[in-house]
Design a protein around this motif. Structure first.
Motif, short mmCIF file in Angstrom:
data_model
loop_
_atom_site.label_atom_id
_atom_site.label_comp_id
_atom_site.label_asym_id
_atom_site.label_seq_id
_atom_site.Cartn_x
_atom_site.Cartn_y
_atom_site.Cartn_z
N ILE A 25 -48.79 -11.66 2.71
CA ILE A 25 -49.77 -12.43 1.97
C ILE A 25 -49.04 -13.26 0.92
O ILE A 25 -48.33 -12.70 0.07
CB ILE A 25 -50.80 -11.50 1.31
N ILE A 26 -49.20 -14.58 0.99
CA ILE A 26 -48.53 -15.49 0.06
C ILE A 26 -49.60 -16.11 -0.84
O ILE A 26 -50.58 -16.67 -0.36
CB ILE A 26 -47.78 -16.61 0.82
N ILE A 27 -49.40 -16.00 -2.15
CA ILE A 27 -50.33 -16.58 -3.11
C ILE A 27 -49.58 -17.62 -3.93
O ILE A 27 -48.61 -17.28 -4.62
CB ILE A 27 -50.93 -15.50 -4.04
N ASN A 28 -50.02 -18.86 -3.85
CA ASN A 28 -49.39 -19.98 -4.57
C ASN A 28 -47.87 -20.00 -4.37
O ASN A 28 -47.12 -20.22 -5.32
CB ASN A 28 -49.73 -19.94 -6.06
N PHE A 36 -48.91 -10.99 -8.75
CA PHE A 36 -49.71 -10.14 -9.64
C PHE A 36 -48.87 -9.18 -10.45
O PHE A 36 -49.38 -8.19 -10.97
CB PHE A 36 -50.78 -9.40 -8.84
N GLN A 37 -47.57 -9.46 -10.59
CA GLN A 37 -46.66 -8.78 -11.50
C GLN A 37 -46.63 -7.27 -11.28
O GLN A 37 -46.60 -6.49 -12.23
CB GLN A 37 -47.03 -9.11 -12.95
N GLN A 38 -46.68 -6.85 -10.03
CA GLN A 38 -46.60 -5.43 -9.64
C GLN A 38 -47.72 -4.59 -10.27
O GLN A 38 -47.58 -3.37 -10.39
CB GLN A 38 -45.23 -4.83 -10.02
N ASN A 39 -48.82 -5.21 -10.67
CA ASN A 39 -49.94 -4.49 -11.26
C ASN A 39 -50.69 -3.74 -10.16
O ASN A 39 -51.26 -4.35 -9.26
CB ASN A 39 -50.88 -5.48 -11.96
N PRO A 40 -50.72 -2.39 -10.21
CA PRO A 40 -51.31 -1.62 -9.10
C PRO A 40 -52.81 -1.86 -8.92
O PRO A 40 -53.32 -1.83 -7.81
CB PRO A 40 -51.03 -0.16 -9.47
N PHE A 41 -53.54 -2.10 -10.01
CA PHE A 41 -54.98 -2.33 -9.91
C PHE A 41 -55.27 -3.62 -9.15
O PHE A 41 -56.11 -3.66 -8.25
CB PHE A 41 -55.60 -2.40 -11.31
N GLN A 42 -54.56 -4.68 -9.48
CA GLN A 42 -54.81 -5.97 -8.84
C GLN A 42 -54.30 -5.99 -7.40
O GLN A 42 -54.91 -6.61 -6.53
CB GLN A 42 -54.19 -7.09 -9.67
N ILE A 43 -53.21 -5.29 -7.13
CA ILE A 43 -52.70 -5.19 -5.76
C ILE A 43 -53.68 -4.41 -4.90
O ILE A 43 -53.96 -4.79 -3.76
CB ILE A 43 -51.29 -4.56 -5.76
N LEU A 70 -55.72 -13.16 -14.26
CA LEU A 70 -55.24 -12.46 -13.08
C LEU A 70 -56.30 -11.55 -12.45
O LEU A 70 -56.37 -11.42 -11.23
CB LEU A 70 -53.99 -11.65 -13.42
N THR A 71 -57.13 -10.91 -13.26
CA THR A 71 -58.16 -10.04 -12.72
C THR A 71 -59.19 -10.84 -11.94
O THR A 71 -59.57 -10.46 -10.82
CB THR A 71 -58.84 -9.24 -13.85
N GLY A 72 -59.66 -11.94 -12.51
CA GLY A 72 -60.61 -12.79 -11.80
C GLY A 72 -60.00 -13.37 -10.54
O GLY A 72 -60.66 -13.47 -9.50
N GLN A 73 -58.73 -13.72 -10.60
CA GLN A 73 -58.06 -14.27 -9.43
C GLN A 73 -57.92 -13.23 -8.33
O GLN A 73 -58.10 -13.53 -7.15
CB GLN A 73 -56.68 -14.82 -9.81
N SER A 74 -57.61 -11.99 -8.70
CA SER A 74 -57.46 -10.95 -7.67
C SER A 74 -58.80 -10.66 -7.00
O SER A 74 -58.85 -10.45 -5.78
CB SER A 74 -56.86 -9.67 -8.27
N GLU A 75 -59.88 -10.66 -7.76
CA GLU A 75 -61.20 -10.40 -7.17
C GLU A 75 -61.67 -11.58 -6.32
O GLU A 75 -62.33 -11.39 -5.30
CB GLU A 75 -62.20 -10.07 -8.27
#
Length: 128
Positions: A25-28, A36-43, A70-75
Motif C-alpha cells: 500500500i503506497i500513500i502519497n 503514518f510514522q509507525q503509529n500502531p493505531f493508524q496502521i 493523520l487520524t482523519g487521513q487514516s480513517e
C-alpha cells in the motif's frame, strides 16, 4: 480504472489499484507504515478492511490523501480501501457493511462562536 473516495473530517483519500506489482500500500509515494510514522493505531485502521475479509495485504494499492491530520487521513483511507474492495468483488459488501466499514463518518469540528472561548466553553462567570 477502479477508483474510490473516502472522506473523514477534512481529509479526502482517493484509492486505485497500483500499476506496479509490488504488493504493498503506497500513500502519497511512501509506504503506509512510513507515512503514518509507525503509529500502531493508524496502521491498524488502514488494515481493518483486509482483516475483516481475511485477506493478506497482497494487493498493490495507491492512495492519494490530502487535508486534515493523520487520524482523519487514516480513517479516510480505511473507507476508501473498503469501497475499492467492495467494487472489486460485490461479495465483500455484506461483510464490510456488518462491520460498518462502508459508512462515512460525517462528524466535523464545531465552529467557534463569538463570546465563547471555544465552540461551547464560556468564560468563567464572576458574581462580583
Amino acid at each position: 480504472m477502479n477508483t474510490s473516495i473516502g472522506r473523514r473530517k477534512c481529509s479526502i483519500a482517493i484509492t486505485q489499484f497500483s500499476r506496479n506489482k509490488s504488493d504493498q500500500i503506497i500513500i502519497n509515494g511512501l509506504n503506509y507504515r512510513q507515512y503514518f510514522q509507525q503509529n500502531p493505531f493508524q496502521i491498524a485502521t488502514i488494515l481493518k478492511p483486509f482483516e475483516v475479509l481475511g485477506l493478506s495485504e497482497k494487493l498493490s494499492i495507491s492512495i492519494t490523501v490530502k487535508g486534515g491530520g493523520l487520524t482523519g487521513q487514516s480513517e479516510a483511507c480505511c473507507l476508501a480501501i473498503a469501497r475499492l474492495l467492495q467494487k472489486q468483488k460485490p461479495v465483500y459488501r455484506q461483510l464490510l457493511k456488518t462491520k460498518s466499514l462502508l459508512r462515512q463518518d460525517a462528524r466535523q469540528k464545531e465552529r467557534r462562536k463569538y463570546g465563547l472561548k471555544k465552540a461551547r466553553k464560556a468564560p468563567q462567570y464572576s458574581k462580583r
